[in-house]
Design an enzyme around this catalytic site. Structure first.
Site, PDB file in Angstrom:
ATOM      1  N   PRO A  13      51.624  12.929  54.397  1.00  0.00           N
ATOM      2  CA  PRO A  13      52.755  12.237  55.041  1.00  0.00           C
ATOM      3  C   PRO A  13      52.447  11.867  56.487  1.00  0.00           C
ATOM      4  O   PRO A  13      53.122  11.022  57.066  1.00  0.00           O
ATOM      5  CB  PRO A  13      53.913  13.236  54.943  1.00  0.00           C
ATOM      6  CG  PRO A  13      53.307  14.547  54.564  1.00  0.00           C
ATOM      7  CD  PRO A  13      51.973  14.274  53.946  1.00  0.00           C
ATOM      8  N   ASP A  25      52.196 -12.121  45.248  1.00  0.00           N
ATOM      9  CA  ASP A  25      52.779 -10.807  45.505  1.00  0.00           C
ATOM     10  C   ASP A  25      53.604 -10.848  46.791  1.00  0.00           C
ATOM     11  O   ASP A  25      53.183 -11.453  47.762  1.00  0.00           O
ATOM     12  CB  ASP A  25      51.685  -9.746  45.714  1.00  0.00           C
ATOM     13  CG  ASP A  25      50.985  -9.359  44.414  1.00  0.00           C
ATOM     14  OD1 ASP A  25      51.418  -9.823  43.350  1.00  0.00           O
ATOM     15  OD2 ASP A  25      50.012  -8.595  44.492  1.00  0.00           O
ATOM     16  N   ARG A  77      44.914  -2.877  39.986  1.00  0.00           N
ATOM     17  CA  ARG A  77      45.379  -4.208  39.564  1.00  0.00           C
ATOM     18  C   ARG A  77      44.728  -5.332  40.358  1.00  0.00           C
ATOM     19  O   ARG A  77      44.807  -6.500  39.969  1.00  0.00           O
ATOM     20  CB  ARG A  77      46.908  -4.312  39.619  1.00  0.00           C
ATOM     21  CG  ARG A  77      47.504  -4.209  40.989  1.00  0.00           C
ATOM     22  CD  ARG A  77      49.026  -4.171  40.926  1.00  0.00           C
ATOM     23  NE  ARG A  77      49.617  -5.480  40.665  1.00  0.00           N
ATOM     24  CZ  ARG A  77      49.732  -6.454  41.564  1.00  0.00           C
ATOM     25  NH1 ARG A  77      49.280  -6.286  42.783  1.00  0.00           N
ATOM     26  NH2 ARG A  77      50.303  -7.595  41.247  1.00  0.00           N
ATOM     27  N   GLU A  84      50.998  23.013  53.001  1.00  0.00           N
ATOM     28  CA  GLU A  84      51.116  22.278  54.268  1.00  0.00           C
ATOM     29  C   GLU A  84      49.909  21.384  54.538  1.00  0.00           C
ATOM     30  O   GLU A  84      49.775  20.833  55.619  1.00  0.00           O
ATOM     31  CB  GLU A  84      51.339  23.259  55.434  1.00  0.00           C
ATOM     32  CG  GLU A  84      52.597  24.112  55.300  1.00  0.00           C
ATOM     33  CD  GLU A  84      53.883  23.273  55.180  1.00  0.00           C
ATOM     34  OE1 GLU A  84      54.079  22.385  56.016  1.00  0.00           O
ATOM     35  OE2 GLU A  84      54.651  23.526  54.237  1.00  0.00           O
TER      36      GLU A  84
HETATM   37 CL1  6GU Z   1      50.515  10.834  50.689  1.00  0.00          CL
HETATM   38  N1  6GU Z   1      51.850  13.093  50.564  1.00  0.00           N
HETATM   39  C1  6GU Z   1      52.961  13.826  50.688  1.00  0.00           C
HETATM   40  N2  6GU Z   1      52.924  15.130  50.427  1.00  0.00           N
HETATM   41  N3  6GU Z   1      54.125  13.324  51.073  1.00  0.00           N
HETATM   42  C2  6GU Z   1      54.153  12.021  51.322  1.00  0.00           C
HETATM   43  C3  6GU Z   1      53.033  11.195  51.197  1.00  0.00           C
HETATM   44  C4  6GU Z   1      51.874  11.781  50.812  1.00  0.00           C
HETATM   45  N4  6GU Z   1      53.378   9.943  51.527  1.00  0.00           N
HETATM   46  C5  6GU Z   1      54.666   9.996  51.827  1.00  0.00           C
HETATM   47  N5  6GU Z   1      55.138  11.234  51.705  1.00  0.00           N
END
Ligand code: 6GU
Length: 277
Positions: free
Chosen positions: A92, A176, A161, A119
């Site tokens: 994230p 797209d 794709r 984590e």
């Molecule tokens: Cl790549 N991993 C996690 N755990 N949460 C996320 C993410 C990735 N992308 C958005 N939220």
């Protein structure tokens, strides 16, 4: 293209056997290898995590299993003739995964994914492999998942794709919504197919008019409406040179005006909608 995924949940990657990605594999366009990280643990409990230095909640994935796993996977890939691996680390805190990055990754011959739980992975693992290969830390959106496996599926589908011969229609990804280089990239409007009457609902007349110019204009107006409703940031960020006279008429109806002080000149902006007291 070769893909390797190292995970503690190999079953989570089962969807790579179906649909577009599954067919690309069956045709030999994608060579996918899923590995269980716990294969590289040597204790009775197959431990892959430990408590964080400095304290705090949650657990951190250990260096040992990841280092051994990646060394083996990389050696096997090189042995099989693959070259120039890129390490994709879903997190994230990564850079946003965009269509532009999907296009870039689709041009690489070998992607190695390291979806983490807990984590995340001890930083030294990423720093170590970054000395040997390109590393992309990517996030698929502004929300938190319990692990990176779903992100691997998302990135894989977006990349697969784009591979030559994977999508039937070679034009299919030219229009797209987020194809990079599109003049003003807008969201696509509604689509319809047969039957023409369904539960008292009709098809917009213009789509059966046979007027290709009017149909293109209608689709463009619908795209402008939808983008205004769902992604006003795309209108605000668009180069105004990408809007023609008819676009400007529709934008005006939708409450947009060119900003004479905008950068570049004439970028569109909209007054904040009035809020009821
Ligand atoms: Cl790549 N991993 C996690 N755990 N949460 C996320 C993410 C990735 N992308 C958005 N939220």
């Amino acid at each position: 293209m070769r893909l390797d995924v190292v995970t503690i949940f190999p079953e989570y990657l089962e969807p790579l056997n179906v649909s577009l990605v599954g067919k690309a594999r069956a045709r030999g366009q994608l060579d996918v290898h899923v590995h269980d990280l716990r294969s590289w643990t040597y204790d009775r409990h197959n431990t892959v995590d430990d408590t964080p230095y400095g304290g705090g909640p949650g657990m951190v994935m250990k260096t040992g299993p990841w280092g051994d796993a990646l060394d083996t996977v990389l050696a096997d890939g090189y042995e099989a003739g693959s070259r120039a691996p890129a390490l994709i680390v879903p997190t994230p805190s990564g850079r946003p995964f965009t269509q532009e990055l999907a296009v870039h990754l689709s041009e690489r011959p070998w992607l190695v994914f390291t979806p983490a739980r807990y984590e995340g992975i001890d930083r030294r693992v990423i720093d170590e492999y970054a000395t040997r290969m390109d590393v992309y830390e990517v996030s698929i959106g502004d929300y938190v998942l319990a692990g990176g496996e779903a992100a691997v599926l998302v990135v894989t589908e977006a990349v697969a794709r784009l591979l030559p011969g994977v999508l039937g229609n070679a034009e299919s990804h030219q229009d797209d919504s987020f194809a990079p280089g599109a003049m003003a990239h807008l969201l696509e409007g509604p689509v319809y197919t047969k039957p023409p009457h369904w539960r008292g609902r009709e098809i917009p007349d213009v789509l059966v008019s046979g007027h290709h110019g009017k149909i293109a204009r209608w689709r463009r107006d619908e795209a402008l409406k939808r983008t205004t409703a769902h992604r006003p940031d795309l209108i605000e960020g668009a180069d105004p040179e990408g809007f023609d006279k008819k676009d400007r008429e529709m934008l005006s109806i939708l409450g947009w005006e060119p900003d004479p002080a905008g950068e570049p000149y004439g970028r569109f902006w909209r007054k904040a909608p009035d809020v009821e007291e």
